[in-house]
Design a protein around this motif. Structure first.
Motif, PDB file in Angstrom:
ATOM      1  N   GLN A  73       0.828  -1.207   0.000  1.00  0.00           N
ATOM      2  CA  GLN A  73       0.000   0.000   0.000  1.00  0.00           C
ATOM      3  C   GLN A  73       0.865   1.261   0.000  1.00  0.00           C
ATOM      4  N   PRO A  74       0.249   2.439  -0.238  1.00  0.00           N
ATOM      5  CA  PRO A  74       1.044   3.675  -0.287  1.00  0.00           C
ATOM      6  C   PRO A  74       1.790   3.931   1.019  1.00  0.00           C
ATOM      7  N   PRO A  75       2.994   4.466   0.933  1.00  0.00           N
ATOM      8  CA  PRO A  75       3.778   4.747   2.144  1.00  0.00           C
ATOM      9  C   PRO A  75       3.082   5.770   3.048  1.00  0.00           C
ATOM     10  N   ALA A 134       9.230  -7.695  -8.148  1.00  0.00           N
ATOM     11  CA  ALA A 134       9.907  -6.444  -8.487  1.00  0.00           C
ATOM     12  C   ALA A 134       9.854  -6.144  -9.980  1.00  0.00           C
ATOM     13  N   SER A 135       8.934  -6.796 -10.683  1.00  0.00           N
ATOM     14  CA  SER A 135       8.790  -6.588 -12.137  1.00  0.00           C
ATOM     15  C   SER A 135       7.323  -6.425 -12.510  1.00  0.00           C
ATOM     16  N   LEU A 136       6.587  -5.661 -11.700  1.00  0.00           N
ATOM     17  CA  LEU A 136       5.148  -5.516 -11.927  1.00  0.00           C
ATOM     18  C   LEU A 136       4.817  -4.194 -12.611  1.00  0.00           C
ATOM     19  N   ASP A 137       3.856  -4.265 -13.502  1.00  0.00           N
ATOM     20  CA  ASP A 137       3.255  -3.073 -14.107  1.00  0.00           C
ATOM     21  C   ASP A 137       1.799  -3.452 -14.334  1.00  0.00           C
ATOM     22  N   LEU A 138       0.957  -3.096 -13.386  1.00  0.00           N
ATOM     23  CA  LEU A 138      -0.344  -3.746 -13.261  1.00  0.00           C
ATOM     24  C   LEU A 138      -1.451  -2.738 -12.955  1.00  0.00           C
ATOM     25  N   ASN A 139      -2.572  -2.896 -13.606  1.00  0.00           N
ATOM     26  CA  ASN A 139      -3.782  -2.151 -13.265  1.00  0.00           C
ATOM     27  C   ASN A 139      -4.816  -3.145 -12.742  1.00  0.00           C
ATOM     28  N   LEU A 140      -5.324  -2.897 -11.544  1.00  0.00           N
ATOM     29  CA  LEU A 140      -6.321  -3.787 -10.957  1.00  0.00           C
ATOM     30  C   LEU A 140      -7.696  -3.133 -11.042  1.00  0.00           C
ATOM     31  N   PRO A 141      -8.736  -3.930 -11.307  1.00  0.00           N
ATOM     32  CA  PRO A 141     -10.065  -3.358 -11.506  1.00  0.00           C
ATOM     33  C   PRO A 141     -10.674  -2.680 -10.288  1.00  0.00           C
ATOM     34  N   MET A 142     -10.155  -2.968  -9.073  1.00  0.00           N
ATOM     35  CA  MET A 142     -10.713  -2.320  -7.882  1.00  0.00           C
ATOM     36  C   MET A 142      -9.807  -1.236  -7.299  1.00  0.00           C
ATOM     37  N   PRO A 174      -9.292   4.906 -10.575  1.00  0.00           N
ATOM     38  CA  PRO A 174      -8.728   5.364 -11.844  1.00  0.00           C
ATOM     39  C   PRO A 174      -7.494   6.229 -11.584  1.00  0.00           C
ATOM     40  N   GLY A 175      -6.425   5.959 -12.303  1.00  0.00           N
ATOM     41  CA  GLY A 175      -5.196   6.719 -12.120  1.00  0.00           C
ATOM     42  C   GLY A 175      -4.237   6.114 -11.110  1.00  0.00           C
ATOM     43  N   VAL A 176      -4.681   5.057 -10.419  1.00  0.00           N
ATOM     44  CA  VAL A 176      -3.823   4.379  -9.443  1.00  0.00           C
ATOM     45  C   VAL A 176      -3.410   3.030 -10.021  1.00  0.00           C
ATOM     46  N   ASN A 177      -2.120   2.750 -10.000  1.00  0.00           N
ATOM     47  CA  ASN A 177      -1.633   1.491 -10.565  1.00  0.00           C
ATOM     48  C   ASN A 177      -0.615   0.848  -9.635  1.00  0.00           C
ATOM     49  N   TYR A 219       7.924  -0.023  -3.626  1.00  0.00           N
ATOM     50  CA  TYR A 219       6.662   0.590  -3.234  1.00  0.00           C
ATOM     51  C   TYR A 219       5.652   0.379  -4.364  1.00  0.00           C
ATOM     52  N   PRO A 220       4.862  -0.696  -4.337  1.00  0.00           N
ATOM     53  CA  PRO A 220       3.970  -0.993  -5.464  1.00  0.00           C
ATOM     54  C   PRO A 220       2.933   0.095  -5.764  1.00  0.00           C
ATOM     55  N   ILE A 221       2.305   0.667  -4.725  1.00  0.00           N
ATOM     56  CA  ILE A 221       1.280   1.690  -4.929  1.00  0.00           C
ATOM     57  C   ILE A 221       1.782   3.002  -4.347  1.00  0.00           C
ATOM     58  N   GLU A 222       1.796   4.048  -5.161  1.00  0.00           N
ATOM     59  CA  GLU A 222       2.298   5.341  -4.684  1.00  0.00           C
ATOM     60  C   GLU A 222       1.354   6.486  -5.033  1.00  0.00           C
ATOM     61  N   ARG A 223       0.112   6.157  -5.385  1.00  0.00           N
ATOM     62  CA  ARG A 223      -0.839   7.212  -5.746  1.00  0.00           C
ATOM     63  C   ARG A 223      -2.081   7.134  -4.858  1.00  0.00           C
ATOM     64  N   GLU A 224      -2.608   8.311  -4.508  1.00  0.00           N
ATOM     65  CA  GLU A 224      -3.791   8.406  -3.645  1.00  0.00           C
ATOM     66  C   GLU A 224      -4.590   9.646  -4.019  1.00  0.00           C
ATOM     67  N   GLN A 225      -5.858   9.645  -3.591  1.00  0.00           N
ATOM     68  CA  GLN A 225      -6.718  10.800  -3.848  1.00  0.00           C
ATOM     69  C   GLN A 225      -7.465  11.148  -2.562  1.00  0.00           C
ATOM     70  N   LEU A 226      -7.629  12.436  -2.317  1.00  0.00           N
ATOM     71  CA  LEU A 226      -8.366  12.875  -1.134  1.00  0.00           C
ATOM     72  C   LEU A 226      -9.852  12.578  -1.282  1.00  0.00           C
ATOM     73  N   ALA A 227     -10.511  12.351  -0.131  1.00  0.00           N
ATOM     74  CA  ALA A 227     -11.949  12.088  -0.121  1.00  0.00           C
ATOM     75  C   ALA A 227     -12.548  12.666   1.161  1.00  0.00           C
ATOM     76  N   ARG A 228     -13.813  13.064   1.055  1.00  0.00           N
ATOM     77  CA  ARG A 228     -14.547  13.608   2.203  1.00  0.00           C
ATOM     78  C   ARG A 228     -15.792  12.740   2.450  1.00  0.00           C
TER      79      ARG A 228
END
Length: 400
Positions: free
Chosen positions: A153-155, A353-361, A364-367, A376-385
């Motif tokens: 998961q994201p750091p 250590a050789s992944l380039d993957l989009n998962l359906p869950m 969008p924009g997170v890979n 660090y497999p996932i390094e993208r996040e989005q704010l939510a309220r």
């Protein structure tokens, strides 16, 4: 006639040689063979972090689906799920059991920063994959010193910095209170938060901690309110996150509330705390939330819901932790597929250590993307309220 026999012999030898080459290509370490891949895991099915136990159950349910569909390259996954009660001493005991007695090929997604810290050196000394650990501590992305450990998961430091930037952008004169678990998990989030504030660290007017053995965090909430804070960064696991939200409502403290993503489950945290009490809380997300109506007709969400109904009917379909289990299990399945017939521990880490993957869950924009020098497999996040019913995403996707 002699020439015919000679040709036949040569053809037979060629076939045998070819078959030998195919057989030679199959490589196994303990925990794998022609029929089975032994995957160990350690989750808190009991104890103060038991809300996370459903992650381990969801992983098992996903492996049930994989096995029902024929397994991975013809091999079934044998899932060895153990409980540590979120107690690092017990984690050590269970890790030894998985490696030395059960001979698991990997120890997959053990949960929590203190539990994983307790076994990281052991797993690396044994050269057993300590893979996709269920914690965002920065230390899991250190392939130079710990080549057998990888996060998923994201750091936490990245997330802490995102919250800090949002505060600086939207409330530059804030008086900030921080509640954090007194361990490496809490310290990692806080470091990222402080780094994000930069020379504005003086905005923090109160920083208090709790221990996982504490019965409540009521006194900490009262203390932070008394400090006059109008912004609150809540670095807590689910049990304490729910307590904090409830107590804040009781004492009438209404700061801008940032909740770390590890406690963003609507069903495990916000519902027990009271949905009205939880309104307007901010968090970050990287996966689709099952309570979000915008994904009701999303193909990935529909597949996930169908899987829950068939393979994990006792699980809560509104719990984001079940999405987590599904996603991380899919990630491991991809790694094992890439391993082919080379099911050595070294190759498991090489493929991880050789992944380039989009998962359906994932959002969008997170890979998922890794490399030999990027654990660090996932390094993208989005704010939510939280709007009182579900998380509402807003703004850009942060990260690289």
């Amino acid at each position: 006639m002699l020439l015919h026999k000679r040709a036949l012999i040569l053809a037979t030898l060629a076939l045998l040689s070819s078959a030998g080459t195919v057989l030679a290509q199959k490589k196994y370490d303990p925990g794998a063979d022609d029929k089975e891949i032994r995957v160990g895991s350690i989750h808190p099915y009991s104890g103060p972090a038991s809300a996370y136990g459903t992650i381990g159950k969801a992983i098992g349910a996903y492996f049930d689906k994989v096995n029902a569909e024929g397994g991975i390259n013809g091999r079934k996954i044998k899932y060895l799920a153990l409980d540590d009660g979120y107690n690092p001493a017990k984690t050590v005991e269970q890790a030894r059991k998985l490696v030395e007695e059960e001979e698991a090929l990997i120890v997959f997604n053990p949960l929590g920063t203190p539990p994983n810290t307790a076994i990281q050196k052991y797993m690396n000394s044994k050269k057993v994959p300590h893979l996709f650990v269920a914690t965002g501590a920065t230390k899991w992305g250190d392939p130079k010193n710990f080549p057998w450990t990888m996060g998923w998961q994201p750091p936490y430091q990245t997330e802490g910095a995102i919250f800090a930037k949002h505060i600086l952008d939207t409330k530059p004169n804030a008086k900030i209170a921080v509640l954090m678990q007194n361990d490496d998990y809490g310290k990692d989030y806080f470091k990222g938060f402080e780094d994000g504030l930069g020379d504005k660290k003086g905005m923090i007017v109160s920083k208090v901690t709790y221990e996982v053995t504490d019965p409540t965090i009521d006194s900490q909430i009262v203390s932070m309110k008394a400090a006059g804070a109008d912004v609150f960064f809540n670095i807590t696991t689910p049990k304490f996150a729910a307590q904090a939200i409830k107590k804040m409502a009781e004492v009438g403290w209404k700061p801008v509330h940032y909740l770390n993503s590890v406690s963003a489950s609507v069903s495990a945290v916000l519902q027990p705390a009271g949905l009205d009490n939880s309104k307007d809380i901010l968090t970050t997300l990287y996966a689709k939330d099952p309570t979000d109506p915008q994904f009701a007709n999303d193909p990935g969400m529909k597949d996930w819901a169908a899987w829950m109904k068939k393979y994990y009917p006792s699980g809560n379909p509104t719990d984001a932790f079940n999405v987590y289990g599904y996603n991380v299990a899919q990630t491991l399945v991809q790694v094992l597929k890439q391993c082919g017939d080379n099911l050595t521990r070294d190759n498991v880490m090489k493929q991880a250590a050789s992944l380039d993957l989009n998962l359906p869950m994932l959002l969008p924009g997170v890979n998922i993307k890794t490399a030999a020098d990027d654990f660090y497999p996932i390094e993208r996040e989005q704010l939510a309220r939280f709007d009182g019913k579900t998380w509402i995403l807003f703004g850009k996707v942060y990260g690289r």
